[in-house]
Design an enzyme around this catalytic site. Structure first.
Site, PDB file in Angstrom:
ATOM      1  N   CYS A  68      34.236  39.782  36.844  1.00  0.00           N
ATOM      2  CA  CYS A  68      33.152  40.463  37.580  1.00  0.00           C
ATOM      3  C   CYS A  68      32.017  40.868  36.641  1.00  0.00           C
ATOM      4  CB  CYS A  68      33.660  41.675  38.350  1.00  0.00           C
ATOM      5  SG  CYS A  68      34.859  41.276  39.609  1.00  0.00           S
ATOM      6  N   GLN A  77      36.718  51.930  33.186  1.00  0.00           N
ATOM      7  CA  GLN A  77      37.618  51.451  32.120  1.00  0.00           C
ATOM      8  C   GLN A  77      37.797  52.485  31.021  1.00  0.00           C
ATOM      9  OE1 GLN A  77      39.408  48.722  32.165  1.00  0.00           O
ATOM     10  NE2 GLN A  77      38.507  47.789  33.982  1.00  0.00           N
ATOM     11  N   LYS A  92      43.002  52.517  38.246  1.00  0.00           N
ATOM     12  CA  LYS A  92      43.029  52.085  36.842  1.00  0.00           C
ATOM     13  C   LYS A  92      43.547  53.207  35.946  1.00  0.00           C
ATOM     14  CE  LYS A  92      39.039  49.162  37.727  1.00  0.00           C
ATOM     15  NZ  LYS A  92      39.415  47.753  37.625  1.00  0.00           N
ATOM     16  N   HIS A 143      29.697  45.561  34.826  1.00  0.00           N
ATOM     17  CA  HIS A 143      30.504  44.997  35.914  1.00  0.00           C
ATOM     18  C   HIS A 143      29.573  44.796  37.116  1.00  0.00           C
ATOM     19  CE1 HIS A 143      33.502  45.179  39.216  1.00  0.00           C
ATOM     20  NE2 HIS A 143      34.409  44.878  38.322  1.00  0.00           N
ATOM     21  N   ASP A 159      29.511  54.514  34.282  1.00  0.00           N
ATOM     22  CA  ASP A 159      30.618  53.855  34.963  1.00  0.00           C
ATOM     23  C   ASP A 159      31.853  54.032  34.078  1.00  0.00           C
ATOM     24  OD1 ASP A 159      32.572  52.060  35.728  1.00  0.00           O
ATOM     25  OD2 ASP A 159      31.219  50.348  35.946  1.00  0.00           O
TER      26      ASP A 159
HETATM   27  N1  PMP Z   1      33.284  49.082  36.646  1.00  0.00           N
HETATM   28  C1  PMP Z   1      34.113  48.570  35.753  1.00  0.00           C
HETATM   29  C2  PMP Z   1      33.738  48.605  34.297  1.00  0.00           C
HETATM   30  C3  PMP Z   1      35.324  48.013  36.173  1.00  0.00           C
HETATM   31  O1  PMP Z   1      36.163  47.496  35.275  1.00  0.00           O
HETATM   32  C4  PMP Z   1      35.638  48.000  37.553  1.00  0.00           C
HETATM   33  C5  PMP Z   1      36.931  47.400  38.067  1.00  0.00           C
HETATM   34  N2  PMP Z   1      37.257  46.153  37.500  1.00  0.00           N
HETATM   35  C6  PMP Z   1      34.735  48.564  38.440  1.00  0.00           C
HETATM   36  C7  PMP Z   1      33.572  49.087  37.954  1.00  0.00           C
HETATM   37  C8  PMP Z   1      34.993  48.594  39.908  1.00  0.00           C
HETATM   38  O2  PMP Z   1      36.075  49.414  40.199  1.00  0.00           O
HETATM   39  P1  PMP Z   1      36.719  49.412  41.657  1.00  0.00           P
HETATM   40  O3  PMP Z   1      36.969  47.974  42.006  1.00  0.00           O
HETATM   41  O4  PMP Z   1      37.983  50.184  41.481  1.00  0.00           O
HETATM   42  O5  PMP Z   1      35.752  50.070  42.567  1.00  0.00           O
END
Ligand code: PMP
Length: 408
Positions: free
Chosen positions: A365, A204, A227, A124, A201
């Site tokens: 993203c 997910q 999430k 991401h 990270d």
């Molecule tokens: N890493 C991953 C794999 C994600 O899916 C996301 C959110 N789409 C993020 C990081 C970022 O999370 P946040 O926007 O809640 O900071």
């Protein structure tokens, strides 16, 4: 067997009963954010009704009470991911802030020109851009391990990219765009033998499978509350104690100091050192309520339900004419990414929305990953514990309608 795994928790999520464009809502955008159960909404409401005060500074009863709730929330997070101590948990705004904290605190203190950070092609943006900023600041170099056509990390290439210059490996536990699950314990072991630290990270991952940071062995683990059926604006960074204790502050202000004078200030111990200013107190308490709720259902139960539903979705959607699945890893969690011949993902998303089916369309993203697959984006259905076969059926019917409209 989908029926054996079926959970029925929709009554806990009132928003799922609302109509969208006059249709029954099929909410399949859980990778972006999950809906919140009544238990979380009520806990936040009750905090503001009965317990609201600032923490740590107050001599009065209400402040001590709020402080206790906030400290308890940290312990709830610690136990949820099996950290060895609550002092290893820093509350952040979410995954993004947790990763930036590591980059700007640990990274700026430790990295020198020529050091390497190894990520993967399925990250991401929030596990790419903070490292690019850090590389600009320190002269470190960003390396990227490739993924296969199925959307799995290439382990041999990963090994080949590890060297004595690698200071950090930053990998996603579960890909938000493809659903691929990375073997993070194995990757951590390999990175550690090369002398690198590991950040995972977990944005997910935490809502879909039990996570044990000590079993993974990683040095940092980041996730977001929203999430995980919790509030927005709250998340956590786990960091192994000796590493966290040695890290310098990254933001200055109240609550992160021991002493302040105009000549020199000294820092509080971790985790307070990394929580400058008034934190998201209600959010942390709401996150703890979400964790309690998830654990009440049981992550094994949730994982079984979602896997059965993903199998059903893969069979149902994957065999429709004109569909191409993107990401066919053997180990997957809760995400179906796909393309429909002749229909741009954004157009598809708009037509699905008119049918009450909420998905995400675009690059998720993860632009470099889309580039890797030679596509601008995908349509993504992402599952949560409250989704049912009816949601998948609504998705399939809506795709059929879109194909009819486009004459494809
Ligand atoms: N890493 C991953 C794999 C994600 O899916 C996301 C959110 N789409 C993020 C990081 C970022 O999370 P946040 O926007 O809640 O900071």
């Amino acid at each position: 067997d989908i029926h054996a795994a079926q959970l029925d928790v929709t009554a806990d999520f009132p928003i799922l009963a609302r109509k969208v464009h006059g249709r029954r809502l099929a909410y399949l955008d859980n990778g972006a954010t999950t809906q919140k159960p009544l238990a979380v909404i009520e806990t936040e409401r009750r905090f503001y009704l009965e317990s609201n005060a600032n923490i740590h500074r107050g001599v009065h009863w209400l402040s001590q009470h709020a402080t206790e709730l906030y400290d308890d929330a940290r312990v709830t997070v610690q136990r949820f991911i099996n950290a060895a101590s609550a002092d290893e948990i820093v509350f952040t705004r979410g995954t993004t802030e947790a990763i930036n904290l590591v980059a700007q605190s640990w990274g700026r203190a430790e990295l020198r020109a020529g050091d390497e950070i190894l990520i993967t092609a399925m990250e991401h943006h929030s596990n790419i851009v903070p490292w690019q900023l850090l590389c600009e600041q320190t002269g470190a170099v960003l390396k990227v391990a490739p993924v296969s056509d199925a959307g799995e990390l290439d382990l041999d290439a990963f090994d080949a990219l590890l060297s004595s210059d690698t200071q950090l490996v930053a990998i996603t536990h579960v890909s938000n765009a493809l659903g691929s699950i990375n073997p993070v314990a194995e990757l951590t072991a390999r990175a550690h033998s090369a002398g690198a630290l590991v950040l995972v990270d977990g944005a997910q991952a935490v809502a879909h499978q039990a996570v044990d940071v000590q079993a993974i062995g990683c040095d940092f683990y980041a996730f977001s509350g929203h999430k995980l059926y919790g509030p927005t604006g709250i998340g956590a960074l786990y960091a192994r104690k000796p590493i966290l204790q040695a890290m310098p502050p990254w933001q200055g202000g109240g609550d992160m100091i021991r002493t302040v004078s105009f000549e020199r200030s000294t820092w509080a111990d971790a985790p307070q050192r990394f929580e400058a200013g008034t934190p998201n107190i209600a959010g942390a308490i709401g996150l703890a309520a979400a964790i309690d709720y998830v654990q009440g259902i049981g992550l094994a139960h949730i994982a079984a339900h979602e896997h059965a539903l993903l199998d059903y979705a893969t069979a149902t959607i994957g065999t429709l004419p004109g569909i191409r699945l993107v990401g066919t890893a053997r180990e997957k969690a809760g995400i179906l990414s796909f393309l429909v011949d002749g229909i741009h993902p954004h157009d598809l998303g708009t037509i699905l929305d008119a049918e009450g089916v909420a998905i995400r369309a675009g690059h998720h993203c993860a632009m470099p990953l889309m580039t890797r697959f030679g596509i601008p984006g995908t349509a993504r259905a992402s599952l949560a514990m409250y989704n049912t076969q009816a949601d998948v059926d609504a998705l399939a019917a809506a795709i059929g309608k879109a194909q009819k409209l486009f004459g494809t």
